[in-house]
Design a protein around this motif. Structure first.
Motif, mmCIF file in Angstrom:
data_model
loop_
_atom_site.group_PDB
_atom_site.id
_atom_site.type_symbol
_atom_site.label_atom_id
_atom_site.label_comp_id
_atom_site.label_asym_id
_atom_site.label_seq_id
_atom_site.Cartn_x
_atom_site.Cartn_y
_atom_site.Cartn_z
ATOM 1 N N GLY A 298 -1.366 3.840 7.814
ATOM 2 C CA GLY A 298 -1.603 4.482 6.518
ATOM 3 C C GLY A 298 -3.348 4.748 7.209
ATOM 4 N N CYS B 22 1.033 -1.334 -0.169
ATOM 5 C CA CYS B 22 -0.428 0.406 0.040
ATOM 6 C C CYS B 22 0.619 1.527 0.315
ATOM 7 C CB CYS B 22 -0.894 -0.023 1.037
ATOM 8 S SG CYS B 22 -1.850 1.691 1.144
ATOM 9 N N LYS B 23 1.110 2.281 -0.787
ATOM 10 C CA LYS B 23 1.344 3.939 -1.017
ATOM 11 C C LYS B 23 0.879 3.383 0.316
ATOM 12 C CE LYS B 23 -1.792 6.644 -2.452
ATOM 13 N NZ LYS B 23 -1.697 8.011 -1.958
ATOM 14 N N ASN B 24 0.080 4.226 1.220
ATOM 15 C CA ASN B 24 0.260 4.179 2.471
ATOM 16 C C ASN B 24 0.121 3.971 3.930
ATOM 17 O OD1 ASN B 24 -0.641 6.568 0.979
ATOM 18 N ND2 ASN B 24 -3.720 5.604 1.439
ATOM 19 N N ALA B 25 0.983 2.550 3.377
ATOM 20 C CA ALA B 25 1.447 1.345 3.984
ATOM 21 C C ALA B 25 -0.068 1.298 5.372
ATOM 22 C CB ALA B 25 2.868 1.972 5.313
#
Lengths: 220, 256
Positions: free
Chosen positions: B220, B177-180
């Protein structure tokens, strides 16, 4: 905690961004549909604008839009910042194959930033732009059509406008679906419909707004 | 190995080496020769480590346990993809035949604030354990177990619970995920209990506790990129995230 705790949670903040974003999407949709009167002619367009701004409730709508915009922006910035903090070290490589993330979904904040700059310049150019007047059956109204023809005579302005509308289209293409999914509409019954509605509104808004300056530039 | 289809391979590796938590890490290059195309990715790393030991260097540390795709221990990002290029497998189920002889492969640890690096490719995923501890259980009275047939469960719900229960807690969702964000993990754990009558009783309290713990751990937020579902070795659906959002709202409204 309860509902106030909800607003402070990450999911609650997503609900806030989703709600304000969807309401704003409804606004741009109504804006583009109203603006289609450009294709009817100067009188239809100017009278539409006159009816809108002469309505005493317009100020309520304007304040509402400003509030929506500020809340959407503020909460989205807060979430984006905490999302960036959650991944402090970047990967050396990005996934390329089956696990690739759609770049549109990764660049929501960039599209948002472009839309913000666009909106400020859009308000300066049109809402607070030169006040021309036109007279229809003895009624003096603002001639926004004339201002528009003047502004969109510049190819640079048209290209800039088109690029910004592409950004808006991309933002909506993910934003509407994402907002609906955040609300919980991700289910075999709704999945395809949510996708269609999101992409459909994005296409209508972006292509609709793109058609207007292009029409003015080439045909007026 | 020893199978007729096996071919010999040389792979250029770029592997993340980091001596300890908070230490500065870097990619080291290593040429792995004499590999078999039928080796698993972890077996390839075993061979690399044997080479490094022979060269009197510290081996690369990586997590592994069952090596059959059910424990969720092996955790690495291969060429930017958690568990490598194939869908619905773990790193231990990835074979070198997926790569070409002479390829360069970049191997990194899962990167997230909530998954601090312990050493090299080993990360600390105890944040997941704390999320589970906060509510990922069902309270039962001790004593003789009641007859299983006295708890009717409809088939569709049981299937959905089972699909969610296939989550092995590997953390690939967070890693990709780009937002972790840990939304897929937390929502799967919530779904697998909430669909069953034993788990329904504590659903609201569980949802509130686990979502709050998820936020506390520094993961995130979800932006519906759906990268998690693509990377999940068990193919857990993002539908669970929407379900979690609905249940969290409902539980927040009802909370006393």
């Amino acid at each position: 905690m309860g509902i106030f705790g909800f607003i402070k949670s990450s999911i609650g903040q997503k609900y806030v961004v989703a709600t304000t974003g969807l309401l704003f999407a409804l606004f741009v949709l109504s804006h583009v549909l109203g603006n289609f009167l450009i294709f009817v002619g100067p009188e239809a367009y100017n009278m539409y604008s006159y009816k809108l701004i002469s309505n005493p409730f317009i100020i309520v709508a304007e304040i509402g839009l400003v509030v929506l915009f500020v809340v959407h922006l503020a909460v989205a910035i807060k979430l984006t910042a905490s999302n960036m903090v959650a991944r402090p070290d970047k990967y050396a490589l990005q996934a390329k194959g089956k696990k690739k993330t759609d770049p549109v979904t990764k660049a929501m904040w960039i599209q948002g930033a472009v839309i913000f700059i666009f909106m400020v310049s859009h308000l300066i150019t049109f809402k607070y732009g030169t006040y021309y007047t036109a007279e229809y059956d003895g009624l003096v109204v603002r001639d926004l059509y004339k201002l528009m023809v003047e502004v969109f005579a510049s190819p640079l302005f048209v290209v800039g406008y088109v690029l910004c509308m592409v950004m808006l289209g991309l933002h909506l293409s993910h934003g509407i679906q994402s907002a609906l999914k955040t609300f919980g509409f991700n289910h075999p019954q709704y999945e395809a419909k949510v996708r269609t509605v999101g992409l459909g509104v994005a296409l209508i808004v972006s292509l609709g707004f793109i058609a207007q300056p292009v029409y003015i530039f080439f045909f007026q | 190995m020893g199978n007729d289809n096996s071919t010999e391979m040389t792979i250029h590796l770029k592997i993340w080496k980091q001596d300890g938590p908070g230490k500065k890490g870097e990619f080291i290059s290593h040429e792995a020769k004499g590999l078999s195309s039928e080796m698993s990715f972890l077996e390839m790393l075993d061979v690399v480590n044997e080479d490094l030991v022979r060269l009197n260097q510290r081996p690369i540390e990586f997590d592994h346990d069952c090596r059959e795709g059910i424990c969720g221990t092996c955790s690495m990002v291969i060429n930017g993809e958690a568990h490598g290029p194939d869908k619905e497998i773990t790193t231990c189920q990835l074979h070198m035949r997926k790569f070409k002889d002479g390829d360069t492969i970049t191997v990194e640890p899962f990167r997230a604030k909530a998954f601090p690096i312990i050493r090299d490719l080993v990360v600390d995923r105890s944040s997941f354990d704390r999320v589970i501890e906060s509510g990922g259980y069902v309270s039962v009275n001790t004593g003789g177990a009641q007859d299983a047939n006295s708890l009717p469960i409809n088939k569709p719900d049981s299937d959905l619970a089972f699909e969610a229960a296939t989550c092995i807690g590997c953390g690939a969702c967070v890693a990709s995920c780009k937002n972790a964000s840990a939304s897929l993990f937390v929502s799967a754990k919530l779904a697998h209990l909430s669909f069953l009558p034993q788990g329904k009783i504590e659903q609201d309290a569980r949802t509130l506790a686990m979502v709050r713990q998820m936020d506390t751990e520094g993961f995130g937020a979800c932006t519906n990129t759906e990268a998690c579902e693509a990377a999940c070795p068990k193919g857990i659906s993002v539908e669970n995230i929407s379900r979690m959002n609905r249940q969290f709202l409902k539980a927040s409204i009802k909370e006393r």
